[in-house]
Design an enzyme around this catalytic site. Structure first.
Site, PDB file in Angstrom:
ATOM      1  CE  LYS A 127      -1.972   1.330   3.641  1.00  0.00           C
ATOM      2  NZ  LYS A 127      -2.876   1.420   4.760  1.00  0.00           N
TER       3      LYS A 127
ATOM      4  CG  ASP B 288      -7.164   3.898   2.649  1.00  0.00           C
ATOM      5  OD1 ASP B 288      -8.603   3.630   1.927  1.00  0.00           O
ATOM      6  OD2 ASP B 288      -7.433   4.851   3.304  1.00  0.00           O
TER       7      ASP B 288
END
Length: 221
Positions: free
Chosen positions: A120, A138
């Site tokens: 991420k 997320d």
């Protein structure tokens, strides 16, 4: 969500926010990397509050290393999990100096080799700093992808791959920001604000949430 709905969904988000930006504050690629690393399981607001002071005295890998563990922790102690994050950031700074001449690398492999930098975080840096069409999933994007039917998936990676496949190329660079902001301010976890949502008509979520009496809204799409 069908292709025509996806087109409408993204066109609408784009019209309301033509030039979306991350809410993390930074002025260099290194500051971005540091801020994203520190933002895991923490709010952007709390990270910005800490990094405003930190970056005044240490805005390069070399300067962060010069602070040492105690010095760095004193600047970020208001951020959740600050102790482990400080260690990771120092280790990352050492690798940047030793392996990359103090510069942030531009490849996923090199970024993910840095301590505390997962997929991420790498995706955020690649997208925001280098303009790569990546999707950093997320909790907000995971929720929006599933709830709307845009890209359902049981894991963040499944949602990421679904979004990369389903989002038209023209929208990819900015889609990450639109979806995060939409999830943060409108399609919220407990009570999605369907009554102010500009894309509710192309969303699979049902039944749509009605505005509670006296409920205030952020008014963002």
């Amino acid at each position: 969500m069908k292709p025509a709905q996806i087109q409408t969904f993204l066109t609408t988000l784009a019209a309301s926010n033509p030039q979306p930006q991350t809410e993390l504050e930074f002025s260099s690629v290194f500051e971005l990397l540091a801020a994203v690393l520190l933002s895991a399981q923490a709010t952007d607001r709390s990270v910005n509050k800490a990094t405003r002071a930190l970056f005044l005295v240490a805005n390069t890998p070399e300067k962060v290393l010069a602070l040492g563990l105690d010095g760095l922790e004193s600047h970020i102690k208001t951020i959740g999990l600050y102790h482990s994050k400080a260690k990771h950031l120092l280790q990352t700074c050492q690798m940047l100096v030793d392996l990359h001449g103090g510069q942030v690398p531009r490849t996923r492999e090199a970024l993910q080799a840095l301590p505390g930098v997962g997929r991420k975080t790498a995706n955020v840096v690649l997208n925001v700093a280098f303009g790569e069409p990546t999707m950093a999933v997320d909790t907000h994007i995971f929720r929006v992808g599933n709830r709307t039917g845009l890209a359902p998936g049981k894991t963040p990676l499944a949602v990421e791959l679904g979004l990369l496949k389903r989002i038209p190329k023209a929208f990819m660079t900015d889609a990450h920001h639109w979806l995060i902001l939409h999830g943060r301010y409108v399609c919220q976890a407990r009570t999605p604000q369907c009554w102010v949502c500009a894309v509710a008509n192309c969303c699979d979520f049902a039944p749509k949430t009605q505005q509670p009496p006296g409920k205030k809204t952020h008014g963002r799409t």
